[in-house]
Design an enzyme around this catalytic site. Structure first.
Site, mmCIF file in Angstrom:
data_model
loop_
_atom_site.group_PDB
_atom_site.id
_atom_site.type_symbol
_atom_site.label_atom_id
_atom_site.label_comp_id
_atom_site.label_asym_id
_atom_site.label_seq_id
_atom_site.Cartn_x
_atom_site.Cartn_y
_atom_site.Cartn_z
ATOM 1 N N TYR A 40 -6.806 8.234 3.111
ATOM 2 C CA TYR A 40 -6.096 8.681 1.897
ATOM 3 C C TYR A 40 -6.830 9.199 0.927
ATOM 4 O O TYR A 40 -7.710 8.346 0.301
ATOM 5 C CB TYR A 40 -5.012 7.717 1.343
ATOM 6 C CG TYR A 40 -3.946 7.071 2.337
ATOM 7 C CD1 TYR A 40 -3.639 7.818 3.514
ATOM 8 C CD2 TYR A 40 -3.253 5.870 2.295
ATOM 9 C CE1 TYR A 40 -2.880 7.473 4.540
ATOM 10 C CE2 TYR A 40 -2.246 5.747 2.924
ATOM 11 C CZ TYR A 40 -2.090 6.269 4.297
ATOM 12 O OH TYR A 40 -1.192 5.781 4.935
ATOM 13 N N PHE B 50 7.693 5.762 5.653
ATOM 14 C CA PHE B 50 8.625 7.059 5.308
ATOM 15 C C PHE B 50 9.921 6.164 5.713
ATOM 16 O O PHE B 50 10.779 6.628 6.295
ATOM 17 C CB PHE B 50 8.746 8.207 6.283
ATOM 18 C CG PHE B 50 7.575 8.913 6.078
ATOM 19 C CD1 PHE B 50 6.690 9.094 4.700
ATOM 20 C CD2 PHE B 50 6.667 9.706 7.012
ATOM 21 C CE1 PHE B 50 5.724 9.945 4.382
ATOM 22 C CE2 PHE B 50 5.761 10.186 6.708
ATOM 23 C CZ PHE B 50 5.259 10.383 5.486
ATOM 24 N N PRO B 51 10.242 4.754 4.882
ATOM 25 C CA PRO B 51 11.361 4.190 5.157
ATOM 26 C C PRO B 51 12.711 4.844 4.562
ATOM 27 O O PRO B 51 13.980 4.343 5.081
ATOM 28 C CB PRO B 51 11.300 2.882 4.584
ATOM 29 C CG PRO B 51 10.258 3.151 3.454
ATOM 30 C CD PRO B 51 9.365 4.269 3.974
#
Length: 287
Positions: free
Chosen positions: A68, A213-214
């Site tokens: 990231y 990505f909940p």
């Protein structure tokens, strides 16, 4: 919200924070999807404020990765949170190389995994990484070599617990035969449900299932959709309802919603107090 014993000895609150979103906007001509996780945000103080507020709210599982922002995300976490509170658990990932803003290429060569772990230790400014996750399995390198490298790092005291990301139940079982696995991080939410067997296996084995990505809900998130209907019934937002469903789905599920907004962060954390009835849970599960 409840807690979970990560690796059997790290107690974390079940809603964590995914730091991937703390990135600069995409450069001109770059796909706004995953391509924007390339540089640290311009306003580092605002990003740091989100991280510090998360910890103030009781979030003590912070998830990042060496890929990231080419490591800048890890540096940002250290700037914002050091000295780390005793109960804060930092999870990072190695095993993906970023040759350009749009490329995420698995690379599981043992020497590379060791190098990236050493760099993560420096950027996070820690002597031991609480949870080191293999970001992706490299199909060109035997799994035993990849997991074996992480095990060696743990034996050397540089890693406390080992996790995997985006794996099948079979791959999780294979890795667990080599060394104890503390977590698995797969994409999973109300709409993306193809890892149901991994969720169940993780719960059976006491392995944390960390869905990324909940809150993604697709068309179900519309104002007249089923998620909004349940949200209205319980006095919550659709995002809180989606997170409450995940928390109810399995006691081993630890969602890590990410955001750059303190208001959204507070909304997400408040989902820990949202309760679904059996009927509401089943209705959402049937989507």
């Amino acid at each position: 919200m409840g807690t979970f014993e990560l690796g059997g000895d790290l107690r974390v609150n079940r809603i964590g924070y995914g730091a991937m979103r703390l990135a600069a906007p995409p450069e001109p001509g770059i796909d706004p999807g995953m391509g924007h996780i390339w540089r640290a945000p311009g306003d580092r103080e605002a990003a740091s404020a989100v991280l510090r507020r998360a910890v103030e709210l009781g979030v003590n599982l912070i998830d990042t990765a060496d890929s990231y922002g080419l490591g800048e995300n890890e540096e940002l976490i250290a700037e914002a949170l050091r000295p780390y509170r005793d109960d804060v658990v930092i999870a990072t990932k190695v095993g993906v190389v970023r040759p350009s803003p749009l490329e995420w290429v698995p690379l599981g060569h043992p020497a590379y995994l060791r190098q990236q772990t050493e760099l993560s230790l420096r950027r996070l400014r820690v002597e031991r990484i609480d949870l080191l996750q293999l970001h992706r399995i490299d199909p060109e390198v035997p799994l035993a070599d990849q997991i074996g490298t992480l095990k060696q790092l743990r034996d050397e005291g540089k890693v406390r617990h080992i996790g995997l990301s985006e794996v099948s139940a079979g791959q999780l079982r294979e890795a667990a035969e080599i060394t104890p696995i503390a977590s698995v991080q797969n994409m999973y939410n109300l709409v993306t449900r193809h890892h149901e067997d991994v969720v169940d296996y993780a719960a059976e084995q006491g392995i944390a299932f960390i869905p990324f990505f909940p809150v993604a809900m697709g068309e179900h998130a519309g104002p007249d959709g089923p998620v909004a209907a349940v949200a209205k019934e319980i006095g919550a937002t659709p995002a809180q309802t989606a997170l409450a469903w995940l928390l109810r789905r399995s006691p081993a599920v630890l969602p890590i919603p990410g955001t750059t907004s303190i208001a959204h962060l507070e909304e997400n954390v408040a989902a820990g107090g949202v309760e679904l009835s059996d009927e509401q849970f089943e209705r959402l599960s049937a989507l």
